[in-house]
Design an enzyme around this catalytic site. Structure first.
Site, short mmCIF file in Angstrom:
data_model
loop_
_atom_site.label_atom_id
_atom_site.label_comp_id
_atom_site.label_asym_id
_atom_site.label_seq_id
_atom_site.Cartn_x
_atom_site.Cartn_y
_atom_site.Cartn_z
N LEU A 98 0.79 -1.10 -0.10
CA LEU A 98 -0.10 -0.03 -0.09
C LEU A 98 0.78 1.20 0.00
O LEU A 98 2.11 1.21 0.25
CB LEU A 98 -0.84 -0.13 1.46
CG LEU A 98 -1.70 -1.34 1.30
CD1 LEU A 98 -2.74 -1.18 2.49
CD2 LEU A 98 -2.70 -1.36 0.12
N PRO A 99 0.22 2.68 -0.02
CA PRO A 99 1.03 3.61 -0.25
C PRO A 99 2.02 3.83 0.89
O PRO A 99 3.22 3.99 0.66
CB PRO A 99 0.06 4.86 -0.38
CG PRO A 99 -1.03 4.05 -1.07
CD PRO A 99 -1.23 2.81 -0.38
N LYS A 114 15.26 1.44 3.02
CA LYS A 114 14.43 1.81 1.91
C LYS A 114 14.21 3.38 1.88
O LYS A 114 14.49 4.08 0.74
CB LYS A 114 12.98 0.92 1.96
CG LYS A 114 12.20 1.80 0.66
CD LYS A 114 12.51 1.11 -0.65
CE LYS A 114 11.64 1.59 -1.58
NZ LYS A 114 11.94 1.39 -3.15
N LYS A 156 6.76 11.04 -0.10
CA LYS A 156 6.59 10.29 1.24
C LYS A 156 7.79 9.69 1.66
O LYS A 156 8.25 9.60 2.92
CB LYS A 156 5.32 9.42 0.93
CG LYS A 156 5.16 8.20 1.96
CD LYS A 156 5.57 6.99 1.87
CE LYS A 156 5.26 6.27 0.48
NZ LYS A 156 5.96 5.00 0.34
P1 NDP Z 1 -0.18 2.92 -6.46
O1 NDP Z 1 -0.76 4.20 -6.24
O2 NDP Z 1 0.01 2.29 -7.70
O3 NDP Z 1 -0.99 1.67 -5.76
C1 NDP Z 1 -1.46 1.77 -4.32
C2 NDP Z 1 -2.32 0.59 -4.06
O4 NDP Z 1 -2.78 1.02 -2.60
C3 NDP Z 1 -3.45 0.40 -4.56
O5 NDP Z 1 -3.78 -0.66 -4.78
C4 NDP Z 1 -4.55 1.21 -3.90
O6 NDP Z 1 -5.87 0.69 -4.16
C5 NDP Z 1 -4.09 0.91 -2.51
N1 NDP Z 1 -4.45 1.95 -1.65
C6 NDP Z 1 -4.28 3.31 -1.63
N2 NDP Z 1 -5.06 4.02 -0.52
C7 NDP Z 1 -5.69 3.16 0.09
C8 NDP Z 1 -6.25 2.77 1.40
N3 NDP Z 1 -6.48 3.92 2.35
N4 NDP Z 1 -6.59 1.86 1.83
C9 NDP Z 1 -6.57 0.63 1.12
N5 NDP Z 1 -5.79 0.57 -0.16
C10 NDP Z 1 -5.45 1.75 -0.50
O7 NDP Z 1 1.20 2.60 -5.67
P2 NDP Z 1 2.31 1.73 -5.94
O8 NDP Z 1 1.73 0.30 -6.41
O9 NDP Z 1 3.25 2.30 -7.10
O10 NDP Z 1 2.94 1.76 -4.75
C11 NDP Z 1 2.84 0.81 -3.54
C12 NDP Z 1 3.97 0.79 -2.70
O11 NDP Z 1 5.34 0.32 -3.27
C13 NDP Z 1 4.39 2.14 -2.17
O12 NDP Z 1 4.91 1.98 -0.58
C14 NDP Z 1 5.49 2.55 -2.90
O13 NDP Z 1 6.28 3.45 -2.33
C15 NDP Z 1 6.33 1.25 -3.23
N6 NDP Z 1 7.16 1.17 -4.36
C16 NDP Z 1 6.68 1.41 -5.76
C17 NDP Z 1 7.59 1.19 -6.72
C18 NDP Z 1 7.09 1.60 -7.98
O14 NDP Z 1 7.78 1.68 -8.97
N7 NDP Z 1 5.59 2.01 -8.37
C19 NDP Z 1 8.91 0.95 -6.60
C20 NDP Z 1 9.19 0.50 -5.37
C21 NDP Z 1 8.66 0.58 -4.15
P3 NDP Z 1 -6.75 1.45 -5.33
O15 NDP Z 1 -6.46 0.48 -6.52
O16 NDP Z 1 -8.06 1.14 -4.80
O17 NDP Z 1 -6.25 2.98 -5.52
#
Ligand code: NDP
Length: 296
Positions: free
Chosen positions: A66-67, A172, A241
């Site tokens: 998650l975020p 991280k 963040k």
């Molecule tokens: P996204 O914004 O693409 O996805 C976020 C996910 O979290 C979605 O499934 C979203 O659901 C869900 N979400 C958001 N808010 C809530 C909430 N309040 N309750 C429940 N679910 C929620 O983010 P990423 O996949 O890119 O990133 C996820 C994590 O991985 C983060 O911590 C990021 O820093 C880390 N990361 C990301 C990388 C990347 O290249 N993208 C690389 C390395 C780490 P919904 O579909 O409903 O919005």
């Protein structure tokens, strides 16, 4: 067969979960926006759960992505929350890029349910997730990290225990601080060279064969800044963040980090200016606009 629940099918979560949708795992998935989970299950072997509680009910291992740690903590509560369904003895692996203090508090709440916790943030981007070559930095006791290893190996290549709970998050966050600084400094350097009338594609090629190069200059700038592609793979909001977490850790430890603090401020401002959907490399647009020059 290990039964795994994956919660959070975002940009990186979905390709990570896709590796767990294969033998020898039995996968259940939950996503806040259900359509994404249904789209995932249409092309992967997975069962869509209506609630976090239902997703985890039969799971040996629960993976979240998650975020931030705050969304993970919030997922624990309520009649439909993780704690309402989680089996005693399960393992909770949080692949969110989280913060150490909140991870420790989540871990202690889970411990009361006899559930072990590992913070396991990843690096390598969506390409690395799709290829199954992520680096995974873990915090937790040795036994729990070893228990998580077969799951993490499904999408990770380098899996390292960094220390106790929160250590993975801390490593991280510092990695992300370096990423942010590299992007910003390369953007400033290239904007200056562009204003000077130097061919920036040539300049970048030279830098990438010289000591000023970084992963950003080698792997992000050619496509995204020179090629102006700016694919939205990792949100600027998430990097903001991450670097704020790094600055807070340094502050708590009493380590003066003027460079990290400045980078954190620059990314807060860039996030405000470019909005929630901008990609992290688009931060260079702010440099360009202040300099009155387009890099490419
Ligand atoms: P996204 O914004 O693409 O996805 C976020 C996910 O979290 C979605 O499934 C979203 O659901 C869900 N979400 C958001 N808010 C809530 C909430 N309040 N309750 C429940 N679910 C929620 O983010 P990423 O996949 O890119 O990133 C996820 C994590 O991985 C983060 O911590 C990021 O820093 C880390 N990361 C990301 C990388 C990347 O290249 N993208 C690389 C390395 C780490 P919904 O579909 O409903 O919005």
């Amino acid at each position: 067969m290990s039964s795994v629940a994956f919660l959070g099918l975002g940009a990186i979560g979905a390709p990570m979960a896709a590796h767990l949708a294969r033998e020898p795992f039995e996968l259940s998935v939950w996503n806040r926006t259900r359509e994404k989970a249904e789209a995932f299950a249409a092309s992967n072997s997975a069962r869509v759960a209506d609630t976090p509680a239902e997703a985890v009910r039969a799971a040996d291992v629960i993976v979240t992505c998650l975020p931030s740690s705050h969304e993970v903590a919030a997922l624990l509560d309520g009649d439909d929350g993780v704690l309402a369904g989680i089996p005693h003895g399960a393992l909770f692996v949080d692949c969110t890029s989280g913060d150490p203090a909140t991870s420790r508090s989540i871990a202690s709440r889970l411990q009361a349910h006899d559930v072990a916790f590992v913070d396991a943030p990843v690096s390598g981007g969506v390409k690395g997730a799709a290829a199954g070559t992520l680096t995974v930095m873990c915090g937790g006791d040795e036994a729990s990290v070893e228990r998580a290893r077969p799951i993490l190996e499904a999408f990770g290549k380098k899996i390292v225990r960094c220390g106790d709970i929160g250590a993975g998050d801390a490593v991280k966050a510092m990695n992300q601080a370096l990423l942010a600084i590299h992007i910003w400094s390369a953007g400033e350097a290239l904007a200056t060279l562009a204003k000077l009338g130097v061919d920036v594609a040539v300049a970048l090629e030279v830098i990438n064969g010289s000591s000023g190069r970084s992963n950003s200059s080698e792997n992000l700038f050619p496509e995204r800044v020179i090629g102006r592609a700016f694919p939205r793979t990792f949100k600027l909001a998430l990097l903001d963040k991450d670097i704020s977490i790094a600055a807070a850790i340094a502050r708590d430890e009493g380590v003066p980090t003027p460079l990290i603090d400045l980078a954190a401020k620059l990314f807060v401002d860039a996030h405000k200016e470019l909005g929630e959907e901008a990609d992290h490399v688009e931060a260079v647009r702010v440099i360009e606009s202040k300099a009155g020059v387009r890099i490419s």
